[in-house]
Design a protein around this motif. Structure first.
Motif, PDB file in Angstrom:
ATOM      1  N   GLY A  97      26.247  33.480  32.784  1.00  0.00           N
ATOM      2  CA  GLY A  97      25.686  32.368  32.676  1.00  0.00           C
ATOM      3  C   GLY A  97      24.198  32.443  32.194  1.00  0.00           C
ATOM      4  O   GLY A  97      23.895  31.449  31.387  1.00  0.00           O
ATOM      5  N   THR A 115      29.185  27.844  32.337  1.00  0.00           N
ATOM      6  CA  THR A 115      29.797  29.053  31.893  1.00  0.00           C
ATOM      7  C   THR A 115      29.989  30.045  32.935  1.00  0.00           C
ATOM      8  O   THR A 115      31.015  30.510  33.291  1.00  0.00           O
ATOM      9  N   ALA A 116      28.906  30.106  33.920  1.00  0.00           N
ATOM     10  CA  ALA A 116      28.794  30.983  35.042  1.00  0.00           C
ATOM     11  C   ALA A 116      29.968  30.600  36.088  1.00  0.00           C
ATOM     12  O   ALA A 116      30.679  31.432  36.731  1.00  0.00           O
TER      13      ALA A 116
END
Length: 133
Positions: free
Chosen positions: A23, A62-63
């Protein structure tokens, strides 16, 4: 023949570490591309805060998506924790570089998008090469 053993993603610490690092890389890449788009294409820095917020949101999502996709359970908690850990990293960097704390709005933004990414990751298609946990 299927290999017997635990997945590397079954470890909570390992999955959080890898997800937060991914991320942070995504956040840095988004910040770089948005800054270069502002400088070279738009020639205006009026939308700096909007692009910075979009970069933070993309990194947190995203993470948490990666963590939720590979852990396959507790996506809301996992995503929220990814957002909090990213905030801790950003806050520590802000204290070291600028000498001041970052705002609470960033924590809210990162946790909301982290929670959304974690839920989306858990509900996504199961990766083929993921071992049974």
């Amino acid at each position: 023949m299927r290999r017997q053993g635990k997945s590397l993603w079954s470890s909570w610490i390992f999955s959080m570490l890898i997800s937060v690092m991914a991320g942070a890389v995504c956040m840095g890449a988004a910040a770089f591309f948005s800054a270069s788009a502002m400088y070279f294409l738009m020639k205006d820095t009026g939308l700096t805060k909007a692009f910075a917020g979009a970069s933070l949101a993309a990194g947190a999502y995203t993470a948490a998506y990666i963590c939720g996709k590979y852990r396959r359970r507790k996506g809301l908690i996992c995503g929220t924790l990814c957002g909090v850990f990213l905030y801790v990293i950003i806050s520590a960097a802000g204290i070291m570089i600028l000498g001041q704390h970052t705002g609470i709005k960033k924590l809210l933004l990162l946790t909301v998008f982290g929670a959304a990414g974690g839920v989306a990751g858990v509900n996504s298609k199961r990766p083929e090469k993921l071992w049974d946990q």
